[in-house]
Design a protein around this motif. Structure first.
Motif, PDB file in Angstrom:
ATOM      1  N   ALA A 128       0.860  -1.181   0.000  1.00  0.00           N
ATOM      2  CA  ALA A 128       0.000   0.000   0.000  1.00  0.00           C
ATOM      3  C   ALA A 128       0.908   1.246   0.000  1.00  0.00           C
ATOM      4  O   ALA A 128       2.071   1.154   0.370  1.00  0.00           O
ATOM      5  CB  ALA A 128      -0.885  -0.014   1.237  1.00  0.00           C
ATOM      6  N   PRO A 129       0.407   2.401  -0.433  1.00  0.00           N
ATOM      7  CA  PRO A 129      -0.975   2.678  -0.836  1.00  0.00           C
ATOM      8  C   PRO A 129      -1.302   2.311  -2.284  1.00  0.00           C
ATOM      9  O   PRO A 129      -2.459   2.347  -2.668  1.00  0.00           O
ATOM     10  CB  PRO A 129      -1.094   4.190  -0.632  1.00  0.00           C
ATOM     11  N   GLU A 130      -0.264   1.966  -3.070  1.00  0.00           N
ATOM     12  CA  GLU A 130      -0.530   1.613  -4.460  1.00  0.00           C
ATOM     13  C   GLU A 130      -1.427   0.379  -4.564  1.00  0.00           C
ATOM     14  O   GLU A 130      -2.236   0.259  -5.494  1.00  0.00           O
ATOM     15  CB  GLU A 130       0.783   1.361  -5.213  1.00  0.00           C
ATOM     16  N   HIS A 131      -1.267  -0.521  -3.599  1.00  0.00           N
ATOM     17  CA  HIS A 131      -2.039  -1.767  -3.596  1.00  0.00           C
ATOM     18  C   HIS A 131      -2.687  -1.946  -2.223  1.00  0.00           C
ATOM     19  O   HIS A 131      -2.164  -2.657  -1.367  1.00  0.00           O
ATOM     20  CB  HIS A 131      -1.136  -2.952  -3.930  1.00  0.00           C
ATOM     21  N   PRO A 132      -3.813  -1.287  -1.980  1.00  0.00           N
ATOM     22  CA  PRO A 132      -4.452  -1.353  -0.659  1.00  0.00           C
ATOM     23  C   PRO A 132      -5.124  -2.701  -0.430  1.00  0.00           C
ATOM     24  O   PRO A 132      -5.179  -3.563  -1.320  1.00  0.00           O
ATOM     25  CB  PRO A 132      -5.473  -0.214  -0.724  1.00  0.00           C
ATOM     26  N   VAL A 137      -2.753  -9.035   1.844  1.00  0.00           N
ATOM     27  CA  VAL A 137      -3.049 -10.299   2.521  1.00  0.00           C
ATOM     28  C   VAL A 137      -3.448 -11.377   1.518  1.00  0.00           C
ATOM     29  O   VAL A 137      -3.099 -12.559   1.673  1.00  0.00           O
ATOM     30  CB  VAL A 137      -4.117 -10.111   3.615  1.00  0.00           C
ATOM     31  N   GLU A 138      -4.151 -11.005   0.461  1.00  0.00           N
ATOM     32  CA  GLU A 138      -4.534 -11.990  -0.554  1.00  0.00           C
ATOM     33  C   GLU A 138      -3.313 -12.445  -1.358  1.00  0.00           C
ATOM     34  O   GLU A 138      -3.229 -13.607  -1.756  1.00  0.00           O
ATOM     35  CB  GLU A 138      -5.609 -11.420  -1.478  1.00  0.00           C
ATOM     36  N   ASP A 139      -2.370 -11.529  -1.604  1.00  0.00           N
ATOM     37  CA  ASP A 139      -1.109 -11.934  -2.236  1.00  0.00           C
ATOM     38  C   ASP A 139      -0.419 -13.010  -1.395  1.00  0.00           C
ATOM     39  O   ASP A 139       0.051 -14.034  -1.919  1.00  0.00           O
ATOM     40  CB  ASP A 139      -0.165 -10.731  -2.368  1.00  0.00           C
ATOM     41  N   GLY A 224       0.462   3.982   8.191  1.00  0.00           N
ATOM     42  CA  GLY A 224       0.377   2.653   7.611  1.00  0.00           C
ATOM     43  C   GLY A 224      -1.050   2.196   7.390  1.00  0.00           C
ATOM     44  O   GLY A 224      -1.407   1.715   6.304  1.00  0.00           O
ATOM     45  N   TRP A 225      -1.883   2.346   8.408  1.00  0.00           N
ATOM     46  CA  TRP A 225      -3.261   1.882   8.275  1.00  0.00           C
ATOM     47  C   TRP A 225      -4.060   2.725   7.274  1.00  0.00           C
ATOM     48  O   TRP A 225      -4.908   2.191   6.543  1.00  0.00           O
ATOM     49  CB  TRP A 225      -3.949   1.886   9.636  1.00  0.00           C
ATOM     50  N   ASN A 226      -3.815   4.033   7.239  1.00  0.00           N
ATOM     51  CA  ASN A 226      -4.510   4.866   6.254  1.00  0.00           C
ATOM     52  C   ASN A 226      -4.159   4.448   4.834  1.00  0.00           C
ATOM     53  O   ASN A 226      -5.018   4.421   3.938  1.00  0.00           O
ATOM     54  CB  ASN A 226      -4.162   6.342   6.459  1.00  0.00           C
ATOM     55  N   ALA A 227      -2.884   4.130   4.617  1.00  0.00           N
ATOM     56  CA  ALA A 227      -2.457   3.693   3.292  1.00  0.00           C
ATOM     57  C   ALA A 227      -3.106   2.362   2.930  1.00  0.00           C
ATOM     58  O   ALA A 227      -3.502   2.134   1.779  1.00  0.00           O
ATOM     59  CB  ALA A 227      -0.933   3.580   3.245  1.00  0.00           C
ATOM     60  N   TYR A 228      -3.219   1.492   3.910  1.00  0.00           N
ATOM     61  CA  TYR A 228      -3.717   0.138   3.672  1.00  0.00           C
ATOM     62  C   TYR A 228      -5.231   0.091   3.472  1.00  0.00           C
ATOM     63  O   TYR A 228      -5.739  -0.621   2.605  1.00  0.00           O
ATOM     64  CB  TYR A 228      -3.316  -0.728   4.865  1.00  0.00           C
ATOM     65  N   LEU A 229      -5.967   0.891   4.265  1.00  0.00           N
ATOM     66  CA  LEU A 229      -7.424   0.781   4.281  1.00  0.00           C
ATOM     67  C   LEU A 229      -8.149   1.983   3.707  1.00  0.00           C
ATOM     68  O   LEU A 229      -9.346   1.891   3.404  1.00  0.00           O
ATOM     69  CB  LEU A 229      -7.908   0.542   5.714  1.00  0.00           C
ATOM     70  N   GLY A 230      -7.476   3.127   3.591  1.00  0.00           N
ATOM     71  CA  GLY A 230      -8.130   4.314   3.059  1.00  0.00           C
ATOM     72  C   GLY A 230      -9.313   4.751   3.899  1.00  0.00           C
ATOM     73  O   GLY A 230      -9.276   4.704   5.136  1.00  0.00           O
ATOM     74  N   ASP A 231     -10.403   5.149   3.234  1.00  0.00           N
ATOM     75  CA  ASP A 231     -11.566   5.675   3.936  1.00  0.00           C
ATOM     76  C   ASP A 231     -12.302   4.625   4.767  1.00  0.00           C
ATOM     77  O   ASP A 231     -13.122   4.969   5.621  1.00  0.00           O
ATOM     78  CB  ASP A 231     -12.553   6.291   2.935  1.00  0.00           C
TER      79      ASP A 231
END
Length: 328
Positions: A128-132, A137-139, A224-231
């Motif tokens: 992330a943030p390119e790949h949120p 986790v799925e990768d 970190g969490w903002n990049a990963y999960l966004g809104d």
């Protein structure tokens, strides 16, 4: 009014405080979004060639499937005198979901290879943030599924696989263990979660105690969490696989090793995760290391608490994997 400067917090271990003063010259406690490109460009790990020099370990790269058909690089480590049929470890690196690569934490990886004759795979999941979420986790889950199918070729027992990671890698490892349970995926024999990043809400006491101090403080955690999960962060639209602390049922999971420092943001969420595993009838070994900052095991060197932590890691792996390579 309590402010970050007046909030009571556990002290750093004296040896850890000395290490932290050196680290602080190059690594600020708070990582902001604008710093991500610079941190990615900085050399955060010892070069692989240096780590492997003089050690009887081979390294090769394979291509594994990721989420939605992506191709991921997976590094495979084995002993040069590898004997087929032993255990395997699937390693997921740390870095707050936003930095790091498959060689982050590689020192521990090569120790598992040497000590247990384990085949270890370390996956280059997308960041992330390119790949949120759900990409990281799925990768990891897709690459783990692939890795288990390679047991015969790579020379390991596909029924003796541990998932392991530190920090974000610990959180992703916990998420992968939950995916394995809920999707009928690989039957892992253990989950090794070192100072795992589990809770996007960032509202525990420990998350408020460490602001502008230590390694990976409250502000870094927000980044970190903002990049990963966004809104979606902090809402009900966050899956247990992205933030395993959201899970209300932790039954049916493989035995867990969880450790964390008393002087870091993740302390309380990690203790709560172990507590929930016990409440749901599962097995967890929990260590809270007095005065340890985030990631102290990898940075503390000869400090007593760092050495004790590493020995606890080895003791757990000794039990989970059955024996040390070369011993009867």
């Amino acid at each position: 009014m309590t402010t970050p400067d007046t909030l009571r917090r556990p002290p750093f271990d004296p040896e850890m405080a000395a290490v932290l003063s050196v680290i602080g010259e190059n690594l600020p406690p708070t990582l902001t979004p604008d710093m991500i490109p610079l941190m990615r460009a900085a050399p955060l790990t010892v070069p692989l060639e240096q780590v492997l020099e003089g050690r009887p370990i081979t390294h090769e790269e394979r291509t594994a499937p990721g989420y939605e058909g992506a191709e991921l690089i997976v590094s495979i480590f084995r002993r040069t005198d590898h004997v087929a049929g032993g255990p395997a470890v699937f390693h997921i690196h740390g870095g707050g979901m936003i930095i790091g690569d498959r060689f982050t934490g590689v020192e521990a990886v090569v120790d598992w290879v040497e000590r247990y004759d384990a085949v270890v795979a370390s996956v280059e999941y997308r960041l992330a943030p390119e790949h949120p979420d759900p990409v990281p986790v799925e990768d990891c889950y897709a690459a783990l599924q692939w890795f288990v199918t390679q047991g015969d070729e790579l020379g390991f027992d596909a029924e003796r696989v541990v998932v392991a990671g530190g920090s974000a890698g610990g959180g992703l490892s916990a998420g992968v263990a939950l995916l394995c349970r809920d999707r009928g995926g690989p039957a892992l024999i253990g989950q090794f979660l070192m100072c795992p990043m589990l809770d996007d809400r960032n509202e525990t006491v420990s998350s408020h105690q460490f602001v502008g101090v230590g390694v990976w403080d409250r502000g870094s955690n927000d980044t970190g969490w903002n990049a990963y999960l966004g809104d979606r962060r902090g809402t009900d639209d966050v899956s247990i696989y992205a933030a395993p602390a959201r899970a209300t049922d932790l039954s049916g999971l493989p035995p867990a090793f969880i450790d964390v420092g008393s002087a870091e943001v993740f302390r309380d969420e990690d203790v709560a995760y172990a507590t929930q595993i016990w409440a749901d009838g599962g097995v967890a070994e929990l260590h809270v290391w007095p005065g340890g900052f985030h990631g102290f095991q990898m940075m503390g060197g000869a400090a007593a608490v760092a050495r004790q932590s590493v020995e606890a890691h080895r003791d757990w792996f000794d039990r989970i994997l059955g024996h040390v390579a070369g011993e009867a």
